[in-house]
Motif scaffolding. Structure first.
Motif, PDB file in Angstrom:
ATOM      1  N   VAL A   1      -2.437   6.963  28.402  1.00 55.09           N
ATOM      2  CA  VAL A   1      -2.153   7.853  27.531  1.00 55.09           C
ATOM      3  C   VAL A   1      -3.116   8.361  26.579  1.00 55.09           C
ATOM      4  O   VAL A   1      -3.873   7.532  26.094  1.00 55.09           O
ATOM      5  N   LEU A   2      -3.403   9.712  26.521  1.00 53.95           N
ATOM      6  CA  LEU A   2      -4.440  10.274  25.614  1.00 53.95           C
ATOM      7  C   LEU A   2      -4.025  11.056  24.508  1.00 53.95           C
ATOM      8  O   LEU A   2      -2.912  11.729  24.544  1.00 53.95           O
ATOM      9  N   SER A   3      -4.683  10.961  23.437  1.00 55.02           N
ATOM     10  CA  SER A   3      -4.488  11.848  22.277  1.00 55.02           C
ATOM     11  C   SER A   3      -5.532  12.579  21.787  1.00 55.02           C
ATOM     12  O   SER A   3      -6.655  12.193  21.963  1.00 55.02           O
ATOM     13  N   ALA A   4      -5.285  13.740  21.115  1.00 52.70           N
ATOM     14  CA  ALA A   4      -6.256  14.478  20.738  1.00 52.70           C
ATOM     15  C   ALA A   4      -7.007  13.896  19.322  1.00 52.70           C
ATOM     16  O   ALA A   4      -6.353  13.166  18.571  1.00 52.70           O
ATOM     17  N   ASP A   5      -8.332  13.957  19.445  1.00 51.54           N
ATOM     18  CA  ASP A   5      -9.051  13.290  18.374  1.00 51.54           C
ATOM     19  C   ASP A   5      -9.108  14.354  17.249  1.00 51.54           C
ATOM     20  O   ASP A   5      -9.245  15.562  17.744  1.00 51.54           O
ATOM     21  N   PRO A   6      -8.704  13.970  16.214  1.00 42.40           N
ATOM     22  CA  PRO A   6      -8.368  14.796  15.055  1.00 42.40           C
ATOM     23  C   PRO A   6      -9.889  15.754  14.650  1.00 42.40           C
ATOM     24  O   PRO A   6      -9.667  16.595  14.046  1.00 42.40           O
ATOM     25  N   ALA A   7     -11.089  15.062  15.098  1.00 37.38           N
ATOM     26  CA  ALA A   7     -12.150  15.579  14.628  1.00 37.38           C
ATOM     27  C   ALA A   7     -12.605  16.996  15.493  1.00 37.38           C
ATOM     28  O   ALA A   7     -12.095  16.646  16.780  1.00 37.38           O
ATOM     29  N   ALA A   8     -12.953  18.067  14.986  1.00 33.59           N
ATOM     30  CA  ALA A   8     -13.138  19.335  15.717  1.00 33.59           C
ATOM     31  C   ALA A   8     -14.290  18.919  16.959  1.00 33.59           C
ATOM     32  O   ALA A   8     -15.253  18.682  16.804  1.00 33.59           O
ATOM     33  N   GLY A   9     -13.808  19.559  18.037  1.00 31.15           N
ATOM     34  CA  GLY A   9     -14.665  19.664  19.082  1.00 31.15           C
ATOM     35  C   GLY A   9     -14.711  18.101  19.654  1.00 31.15           C
ATOM     36  O   GLY A   9     -15.531  17.908  20.719  1.00 31.15           O
ATOM     37  N   ALA A  10     -14.098  17.284  19.236  1.00 29.21           N
ATOM     38  CA  ALA A  10     -14.128  15.567  19.872  1.00 29.21           C
ATOM     39  C   ALA A  10     -13.307  15.704  21.147  1.00 29.21           C
ATOM     40  O   ALA A  10     -12.359  16.178  21.355  1.00 29.21           O
ATOM     41  N   ASP A  11     -13.697  14.597  22.145  1.00 29.36           N
ATOM     42  CA  ASP A  11     -13.129  14.869  23.317  1.00 29.36           C
ATOM     43  C   ASP A  11     -11.749  13.693  23.131  1.00 29.36           C
ATOM     44  O   ASP A  11     -11.675  12.989  22.074  1.00 29.36           O
ATOM     45  N   PRO A  12     -10.762  14.127  23.959  1.00 28.96           N
ATOM     46  CA  PRO A  12      -9.717  13.171  23.974  1.00 28.96           C
ATOM     47  C   PRO A  12      -9.872  11.627  23.870  1.00 28.96           C
ATOM     48  O   PRO A  12     -10.776  11.197  24.556  1.00 28.96           O
ATOM     49  N   ARG A  13      -9.005  10.811  23.208  1.00 27.90           N
ATOM     50  CA  ARG A  13      -9.327   9.488  23.260  1.00 27.90           C
ATOM     51  C   ARG A  13      -8.029   8.801  23.870  1.00 27.90           C
ATOM     52  O   ARG A  13      -6.958   9.136  23.855  1.00 27.90           O
ATOM     53  N   ILE A  14      -8.461   7.654  24.366  1.00 32.49           N
ATOM     54  CA  ILE A  14      -7.347   6.905  25.181  1.00 32.49           C
ATOM     55  C   ILE A  14      -6.667   6.062  23.958  1.00 32.49           C
ATOM     56  O   ILE A  14      -7.261   5.186  23.374  1.00 32.49           O
ATOM     57  N   VAL A  15      -5.387   6.307  23.725  1.00 26.69           N
ATOM     58  CA  VAL A  15      -4.634   5.295  22.847  1.00 26.69           C
ATOM     59  C   VAL A  15      -3.784   4.264  23.241  1.00 26.69           C
ATOM     60  O   VAL A  15      -3.526   3.395  22.738  1.00 26.69           O
ATOM     61  N   GLU A  16      -3.653   4.211  24.663  1.00 25.45           N
ATOM     62  CA  GLU A  16      -3.005   3.173  25.420  1.00 25.45           C
ATOM     63  C   GLU A  16      -3.248   3.196  26.918  1.00 25.45           C
ATOM     64  O   GLU A  16      -3.136   4.220  27.581  1.00 25.45           O
ATOM     65  N   THR A  17      -3.588   1.993  27.583  1.00 24.70           N
ATOM     66  CA  THR A  17      -3.681   1.999  28.896  1.00 24.70           C
ATOM     67  C   THR A  17      -2.385   1.510  29.462  1.00 24.70           C
ATOM     68  O   THR A  17      -2.121   0.205  29.059  1.00 24.70           O
ATOM     69  N   LEU A  18      -1.476   2.101  30.173  1.00 25.59           N
ATOM     70  CA  LEU A  18      -0.206   1.550  30.545  1.00 25.59           C
ATOM     71  C   LEU A  18      -0.526   0.521  31.843  1.00 25.59           C
ATOM     72  O   LEU A  18       0.495  -0.170  31.923  1.00 25.59           O
ATOM     73  N   VAL A  19      -1.208   1.076  32.786  1.00 19.65           N
ATOM     74  CA  VAL A  19      -1.693   0.483  33.911  1.00 19.65           C
ATOM     75  C   VAL A  19      -3.137   0.167  34.144  1.00 19.65           C
ATOM     76  O   VAL A  19      -3.658   1.308  34.279  1.00 19.65           O
ATOM     77  N   ASP A  20      -3.914  -1.040  34.046  1.00 17.54           N
ATOM     78  CA  ASP A  20      -5.227  -1.026  34.214  1.00 17.54           C
ATOM     79  C   ASP A  20      -5.531  -1.153  35.726  1.00 17.54           C
ATOM     80  O   ASP A  20      -5.008  -1.472  36.410  1.00 17.54           O
ATOM     81  N   PRO A  21      -6.451  -0.211  36.064  1.00 15.12           N
ATOM     82  CA  PRO A  21      -7.140  -0.235  37.580  1.00 15.12           C
ATOM     83  C   PRO A  21      -7.371  -1.688  38.049  1.00 15.12           C
ATOM     84  O   PRO A  21      -7.254  -1.723  39.105  1.00 15.12           O
ATOM     85  N   LYS A  22      -7.563  -2.505  37.225  1.00 11.10           N
ATOM     86  CA  LYS A  22      -7.794  -4.071  37.940  1.00 11.10           C
ATOM     87  C   LYS A  22      -6.531  -4.452  38.691  1.00 11.10           C
ATOM     88  O   LYS A  22      -6.648  -5.448  39.275  1.00 11.10           O
ATOM     89  N   GLU A  23      -5.620  -3.889  38.118  1.00 10.65           N
ATOM     90  CA  GLU A  23      -4.322  -4.496  38.926  1.00 10.65           C
ATOM     91  C   GLU A  23      -3.880  -3.853  40.225  1.00 10.65           C
ATOM     92  O   GLU A  23      -3.089  -4.009  40.791  1.00 10.65           O
ATOM     93  N   GLN A  24      -4.924  -2.925  40.756  1.00 12.00           N
ATOM     94  CA  GLN A  24      -5.001  -2.546  42.143  1.00 12.00           C
ATOM     95  C   GLN A  24      -3.592  -1.564  42.155  1.00 12.00           C
ATOM     96  O   GLN A  24      -3.002  -2.130  43.402  1.00 12.00           O
TER      97      GLN A  24
END
Length: 195
Positions: A116-139
């Motif tokens: 789940v990504l959210s917009a960073d409130p700082a102008a021009g900043a990249d979106p940030r991950i606010v939650e990993t629902l399923v980690d890639p390590k789970e294959q």
């Protein structure tokens, strides 16, 4: 009331032209009143209007191609965003983007993460991950990602053993994730050929 003692006056006779003209004028006044709003009028909800709040400006959902998908480690390979969906999941008036991302590979199906990504409130900043629902390590990998209201839904694909080729997952199960009390709750679907 006494009947009048003479012929009717010309201005008291109703003609169809008179009624049609009157109806047209009234319709025009009502129509223009519906289109013209006073300065400062908003399209917000009635509750917003009572509270004196203006309607929020439309906010673009975060673009997952601009995000850094940590903890996805690709050893220098690019990250592929293979699916995404956007909606205001937490009810704050700004949309989030749910993205399925994995390391790029010319062969096979590398494991994916669901973020789940959210917009960073700082102008021009990249979106940030606010939650990993399923980690890639789970294959895992995913199909059918969608959002219903504020609920994320997807079919999660997996493998029964390490001997199953990575191209061809042999297990699947529907999952949903709901935002409640400040966090996402995972809700597995009925147990079938389960992951």
């Amino acid at each position: 009331m006494q009947p009048s003692a003479g012929p009717a006056l010309p201005h008291t006779r109703a003609r169809s032209v008179h009624w049609i003209t009157t109806a047209a004028v009234i319709a025009a006044v009502i129509g223009s009143a519906a289109l013209v709003q006073p300065a400062g009028a908003s399209t917000g909800s009635p509750a917003d209007a009572k509270a004196g709040k203006a309607a929020p400006a439309a906010v673009a959902p975060p673009d997952p191609r601009a995000a850094h998908f940590f903890p996805l480690e690709c050893a220098g390979a690019p990250v592929d965003v293979v699916d995404r969906a956007s909606a205001d999941l937490d009810g704050d008036g700004r949309p989030e983007t749910v993205a399925v991302a994995r390391c790029h590979s010319e062969t096979g199906t590398p494991p994916s993460g669901l973020y789940v990504l959210s917009a960073d409130p700082a102008a021009g900043a990249d979106p940030r991950i606010v939650e990993t629902l399923v980690d890639p390590k789970e294959q895992r990998s995913f199909k059918g990602l969608r959002i219903d209201g504020r609920t994320v839904r997807a079919t999660v694909l997996g493998y029964s053993t390490d001997d199953v080729p990575r191209c061809c997952p042999d297990q699947q199960r529907d999952y949903s994730w709901e935002w409640r009390s400040g966090t996402y709750y995972e809700i597995p679907g009925p147990l079938a050929n389960s992951v």
